[in-house]
Design a protein around this motif. Structure first.
Motif, mmCIF file in Angstrom:
data_model
loop_
_atom_site.group_PDB
_atom_site.id
_atom_site.type_symbol
_atom_site.label_atom_id
_atom_site.label_comp_id
_atom_site.label_asym_id
_atom_site.label_seq_id
_atom_site.Cartn_x
_atom_site.Cartn_y
_atom_site.Cartn_z
ATOM 1 N N VAL A 186 0.904 -1.019 0.039
ATOM 2 C CA VAL A 186 -0.064 -0.002 0.116
ATOM 3 C C VAL A 186 0.952 1.207 0.106
ATOM 4 C CG1 VAL A 186 -1.798 1.327 1.229
ATOM 5 C CG2 VAL A 186 -1.747 -1.203 1.156
ATOM 6 N N LYS A 187 2.019 1.156 0.676
ATOM 7 C CA LYS A 187 2.696 2.477 0.752
ATOM 8 C C LYS A 187 3.527 2.731 -0.554
ATOM 9 C CE LYS A 187 4.310 1.669 5.658
ATOM 10 N NZ LYS A 187 5.231 0.863 6.334
ATOM 11 N N ASP A 188 3.933 1.566 -1.149
ATOM 12 C CA ASP A 188 4.580 1.622 -2.636
ATOM 13 C C ASP A 188 3.547 1.938 -3.602
ATOM 14 O OD1 ASP A 188 6.724 0.752 -1.508
ATOM 15 O OD2 ASP A 188 6.849 -1.245 -2.131
ATOM 16 N N TYR A 189 2.287 1.667 -3.486
ATOM 17 C CA TYR A 189 1.122 2.085 -4.190
ATOM 18 C C TYR A 189 1.005 3.592 -4.241
ATOM 19 C CZ TYR A 189 -3.658 2.561 -6.001
ATOM 20 O OH TYR A 189 -4.790 2.991 -6.548
ATOM 21 N N TYR A 190 0.825 3.838 -2.863
ATOM 22 C CA TYR A 190 0.995 5.564 -2.709
ATOM 23 C C TYR A 190 2.260 6.318 -3.262
ATOM 24 C CZ TYR A 190 0.061 9.841 -0.160
ATOM 25 O OH TYR A 190 0.026 11.027 0.293
ATOM 26 N N SER A 209 3.481 5.800 -24.783
ATOM 27 C CA SER A 209 4.568 6.659 -24.766
ATOM 28 C C SER A 209 3.958 8.092 -23.989
ATOM 29 C CB SER A 209 5.397 6.976 -25.950
ATOM 30 O OG SER A 209 4.510 7.607 -26.940
ATOM 31 N N GLY A 210 2.534 8.155 -24.184
ATOM 32 C CA GLY A 210 2.181 9.391 -23.387
ATOM 33 C C GLY A 210 1.783 9.142 -22.117
ATOM 34 N N ILE A 211 2.019 7.904 -21.627
ATOM 35 C CA ILE A 211 1.574 7.622 -20.354
ATOM 36 C C ILE A 211 2.529 7.321 -19.319
ATOM 37 C CG2 ILE A 211 0.118 5.697 -18.804
ATOM 38 C CD1 ILE A 211 -1.510 6.960 -21.262
ATOM 39 N N ASP A 212 2.482 8.030 -18.089
ATOM 40 C CA ASP A 212 3.471 7.818 -17.283
ATOM 41 C C ASP A 212 3.495 6.755 -16.054
ATOM 42 O OD1 ASP A 212 5.265 10.388 -18.067
ATOM 43 O OD2 ASP A 212 3.295 11.446 -17.398
ATOM 44 N N LEU A 213 2.176 6.464 -15.733
ATOM 45 C CA LEU A 213 1.600 5.375 -14.969
ATOM 46 C C LEU A 213 0.651 4.822 -15.380
ATOM 47 C CD1 LEU A 213 2.347 4.177 -12.047
ATOM 48 C CD2 LEU A 213 0.776 5.848 -11.144
ATOM 49 N N LEU A 214 0.338 3.411 -15.322
ATOM 50 C CA LEU A 214 -0.848 2.873 -15.589
ATOM 51 C C LEU A 214 -1.379 2.281 -14.205
ATOM 52 C CD1 LEU A 214 -2.566 1.529 -17.752
ATOM 53 C CD2 LEU A 214 -1.522 -0.740 -17.339
ATOM 54 N N MET A 215 -2.573 2.688 -13.948
ATOM 55 C CA MET A 215 -3.324 1.979 -12.758
ATOM 56 C C MET A 215 -4.143 0.853 -13.320
ATOM 57 S SD MET A 215 -5.421 4.391 -10.063
ATOM 58 C CE MET A 215 -3.827 5.176 -9.650
ATOM 59 N N PHE A 216 -4.031 -0.143 -12.878
ATOM 60 C CA PHE A 216 -4.878 -1.418 -13.433
ATOM 61 C C PHE A 216 -5.777 -1.654 -12.462
ATOM 62 C CE2 PHE A 216 -5.380 -5.800 -14.489
ATOM 63 C CZ PHE A 216 -6.099 -5.603 -16.048
ATOM 64 N N GLN A 217 -7.154 -1.408 -12.544
ATOM 65 C CA GLN A 217 -8.275 -1.979 -11.599
ATOM 66 C C GLN A 217 -8.849 -3.005 -11.926
ATOM 67 O OE1 GLN A 217 -9.841 2.136 -11.000
ATOM 68 N NE2 GLN A 217 -8.361 2.201 -8.993
ATOM 69 N N LYS A 257 5.292 1.875 -16.066
ATOM 70 C CA LYS A 257 5.163 1.743 -14.507
ATOM 71 C C LYS A 257 3.862 1.397 -14.339
ATOM 72 C CE LYS A 257 8.263 5.130 -12.434
ATOM 73 N NZ LYS A 257 8.299 6.110 -11.584
ATOM 74 N N VAL A 258 3.525 0.264 -13.564
ATOM 75 C CA VAL A 258 1.908 -0.176 -13.257
ATOM 76 C C VAL A 258 2.008 -0.296 -11.726
ATOM 77 C CG1 VAL A 258 0.597 -2.227 -13.780
ATOM 78 C CG2 VAL A 258 2.298 -1.468 -15.370
ATOM 79 N N SER A 306 8.789 -6.298 -8.879
ATOM 80 C CA SER A 306 9.371 -6.213 -10.138
ATOM 81 C C SER A 306 8.641 -5.564 -11.112
ATOM 82 C CB SER A 306 10.037 -7.633 -10.444
ATOM 83 O OG SER A 306 8.819 -8.537 -10.428
ATOM 84 N N GLN A 307 7.433 -5.991 -11.165
ATOM 85 C CA GLN A 307 6.589 -5.717 -12.503
ATOM 86 C C GLN A 307 5.370 -4.717 -12.183
ATOM 87 O OE1 GLN A 307 6.280 -9.905 -13.367
ATOM 88 N NE2 GLN A 307 7.313 -9.670 -15.290
ATOM 89 N N ILE A 308 4.992 -4.852 -10.676
ATOM 90 C CA ILE A 308 3.829 -4.070 -10.352
ATOM 91 C C ILE A 308 4.562 -3.188 -9.136
ATOM 92 C CG2 ILE A 308 1.636 -4.070 -9.526
ATOM 93 C CD1 ILE A 308 1.221 -6.732 -10.510
ATOM 94 N N GLU A 309 4.563 -1.984 -9.195
ATOM 95 C CA GLU A 309 5.088 -1.233 -8.191
ATOM 96 C C GLU A 309 4.519 -1.212 -6.910
ATOM 97 O OE1 GLU A 309 6.805 2.643 -9.064
ATOM 98 O OE2 GLU A 309 7.779 1.590 -10.969
ATOM 99 N N GLY A 310 3.298 -1.392 -6.709
ATOM 100 C CA GLY A 310 2.506 -1.407 -5.769
ATOM 101 C C GLY A 310 1.015 -1.861 -5.890
#
Lengths: 210, 279, 212
Positions: free
Chosen positions: B41-45, B169-177, B198-199, B217-221
């Motif tokens: 959770v901390k890493d997600y934030y 290339s226009g996306i800095d972070l992908l949030m997958f729900q 970054k996911v 490694s593949q999902i940051e949080g």
């Protein structure tokens, strides 16, 4: 203060919550009516949103000159040939397109993302001597878990001797994983129950003019 | 039959009724228990917080109305966090329920306009598309291939925010729900592996353990379950529905734990008695 | 006719799959473009064919009614209810739009409520099944029980307060033994999926294009 339609909606919602929960006592007519109602409701919802998607992202571009859009539209319509036995084979064409694309896309990412990268991260953690003692022990436990649980899934060799021992250890790791999964599921379902009780509480509060 | 072995044969309805009553009590009399933060959770934030202001976050929104009780705390706390940091957001729904949930959230519960956002310039909603894994691949490669227009039917080129956003290339972070546990593999295979995007992810409680092998490694949080949603509420200082649910979960789970203990006591009592009889 | 019915569909699977692989493993721009175009087709095909589900569901409902209609009027009610709800909600979506309060009324009160309550019911069924099965009768069962209980306690705020260290223990279960077992399962499943995928692309998995 809630309006009359909102109150009526909440009353219906509360009734449907109780009718669904009544299944815990035994199967009954209210539960089944609710089950049928949600079937009609979900189909209506799915169709409306998919129609909107087709209109915005396929039909409108086609009308604006994106002629390639005609192909997926026709392929989509070919799916309906399943409804007649004599024409059902035509539906294999869109199915083949979906299978070919889906499989190709999946295979490409699987090799790197789920096999090579997963092995690499497991090994890197074990071989990284700069980490603290605790992290190294954890990395070793993970590596043992990975190797032994993979042996558990080897079905071309009988699970005896070293392979049997390894598979048995792997099964313990998998059991811990399943236990954690179960736990997540239990607390999720409990949250759903809390959510529905909160809905009922809100209805009672609204009914009392709150 | 001894008292101990009877513990393994209690009518389930006692478990049902005690759980129901105990879950309901804190809704009337809240206790106000605190929560402890976990590393995912901390890493997600941090993944959201560490982005430079004005970064573009794409939200692949696979929320389900039926499962909203489990995920709403995560969603609301996430929207508040993003909007308060001033990031640009591109919402696209991968489930039919997605646009309805977002309409309720962005139109009522967490209005972006309250944070100084303007539609089309700071955030865009693309509406629903049944993407699946090939659709995610297509979106990453060419957004306009799957979304010719936003949810209002406005062509993407007419929206200022979308002028320079065509693909990954226009996306800095992908949030997958997502709510189907194995769907996490889609973003690993279609975003993380080919483009090193970054996911971060949010999901149900039961899917967290299945996302863990990909973290960090593949999902940051990641957030799994309403508990993680509550933690994010605490971490970001945005109280919401998660906190209200915590007490009921704490008390409502007790009968289950007691019954599992009873089942084990009865099992070992029976085993012991059988051994005694055999001797 | 066999060529049209079987061979061409198999060829389509191969050729489309090949384009996806070329788009992923090469840096030739034309294959990237083809990949992006073809993957976008899947979205439209899926969206256009959604009515098929409605037809099948209606047929299943009709068959259910045919089988049970002699048993009383209640089966006629079960048969009619989905069509009535569908008609009202669909009509409301068409007339007022899916963003309208009228449409939301059906969505929230019927669709969302029943769906959510079904999962709430699952709490009770899962709880009662755990009462029967979460017994430390073997080492495997003990591992299952330990993983389940520790992670449950970690998720519940009451135990976070009552048991110092439970958060660390729960997180350790999640991020160490769970990752060990889970990662092994991920790799094993990926190897299986890869084998199946390659067989499919080579036209060896006939079952996939045999339907219909």
């Amino acid at each position: 203060m809630a309006g009359i339609m909102e109150l009526l909606g909440m009353a219906l919602g509360t009734f449907l919550i109780f009718s669904t929960l009544s299944m815990l006592y035994k199967d009954n007519v209210f539960f089944r009516v609710g089950q049928m109602a949600v079937m009609g409701s979900s189909i209506a919802h799915f169709i409306l949103y998919n129609m909107k998607n087709v209109y915005n992202n396929a039909w409108t571009p086609l009308m604006n000159g994106d002629i390639m859009m005609i192909i997926p539209l026709i392929l989509g319509l070919l799916m309906y040939t399943r409804l007649r036995r004599s024409t059902a084979w035509l539906a294999r064409y869109p199915s083949s397109v979906l299978v070919g694309i889906g499989t190709g896309v999946m295979v490409a990412g699987t090799v790197s993302g789920q096999i090579l990268d997963q092995i690499a991260v497991t090994m890197t953690d074990v071989l990284n001597w700069n980490t603290s003692g605790g992290s190294l022990i954890n990395a070793i436990i993970i590596a043992v878990g990975v190797v032994t649980s993979i042996t558990f899934f080897v079905f071309t060799k009988e699970h005896t001797g070293v392979v049997g021992k390894s598979a048995s250890i792997g099964r313990k790791f998998l059991m811990i994983s399943l236990g954690a999964n179960w736990s997540g599921e239990l607390v999720w379902y409990l949250t759903q129950l809390v959510g529905r009780l909160m809905y009922i509480k809100n209805f009672v509060t609204a009914l009392m003019g709150g | 039959m001894s008292v101990l072995s009877k513990l393994g044969k209690i009518d389930y309805r006692w478990l049902y009724i005690t759980s129901l009553i105990l879950t309901a009590i804190p809704l009337v009399y809240p206790i106000g228990l605190s929560v402890t933060l976990s590393q995912p959770v901390k890493d997600y934030y941090s993944a959201i917080q560490d982005l430079p202001e004005g970064s573009v976050i794409a939200v692949s929104f696979g929320g389900s109305a039926s499962l909203l009780d489990e995920q709403e705390a995560q969603f609301l706390a996430t929207w508040k966090t993003i909007f308060s940091l001033g990031h640009k957001v591109l919402f696209y729904s991968t489930t039919e329920d997605g646009p309805m949930i977002l309409q309720d959230h962005l139109g009522d519960k967490v209005k972006p306009e309250d944070y100084g956002y303007t539609y089309g310039e700071d955030y865009v909603e693309l509406g629903f598309s049944p993407l699946g894994e090939p659709g995610e691949a297509s979106f990453a490669a060419n957004i306009r291939g799957v979304y010719a227009a936003d949810k209002y039917g406005t062509p993407l080129d007419d929206l200022p925010m979308m002028v320079d956003i065509n693909d990954y290339s226009g996306i800095d972070l992908l949030m997958f729900q997502y709510t189907a546990c194995t769907s996490i593999e889609w973003v690993v295979r279609q975003w993380s592996v080919p483009y090193q995007t970054k996911v971060i992810a949010t999901t149900l409680g039961c899917c967290g353990p299945m996302a863990a092998p990909y973290y960090p490694s593949q999902i940051e949080g990641f957030l799994s379950g309403s508990g993680a949603g509550t933690e994010l509420e605490v971490l970001s200082g945005n109280p919401g529905p998660g906190a209200a649910m915590s007490d009921s979960k704490s008390i409502g789970i007790l009968p289950q734990l007691v019954f599992i203990a009873f089942g084990n006591i009865a099992y070992f009592a029976n085993k012991y008695m059988k051994k005694e009889d055999d001797q | 006719m066999a060529t049209l019915r079987r061979e061409i569909p198999k060829f389509i699977v191969m050729i489309f799959g090949l384009f996806m692989l070329l788009g992923s493993f090469t840096t030739i721009p034309i294959f990237d473009t083809i990949k992006a175009e073809l993957t976008s087709w899947t979205v439209t095909i899926s969206a256009v064919s959604v009515w098929l589900g409605a037809v099948y569901a209606s047929y299943a409902n009709y068959r259910l009614y045919q089988r049970n209609k002699k048993e009383g009027i209640e089966h006629l009610i079960y048969f009619i209810v989905p069509f009535v709800v569908f008609g009202l909600q669909f009509g409301s979506g068409i007339l007022y739009g899916v963003e309208s309060p009228q449409y939301r009324w059906y969505f929230t009160n019927i669709y969302q409520n029943i769906g959510a309550t079904v999962y709430a019911v699952m709490f009770f069924t899962l709880a009662s099944s755990a009462y029967r099965t979460f017994i430390a009768s073997s080492w495997d069962a003990t591992a299952l029980l330990a993983g389940g209980i520790i992670y449950t306690l970690r998720q519940i705020p009451l135990f976070q307060v009552m048991i110092p260290g439970i958060v660390g223990a729960g997180e350790w279960v999640m991020l160490v033994p769970n990752v060990g077992g889970g990662r092994g399962a991920v790799i094993a499943a990926a190897l299986g999926a890869l084998a199946l995928g390659v067989r499919t692309l080579m036209g060896q998995e006939a079952t996939i294009t045999e339907g219909g």
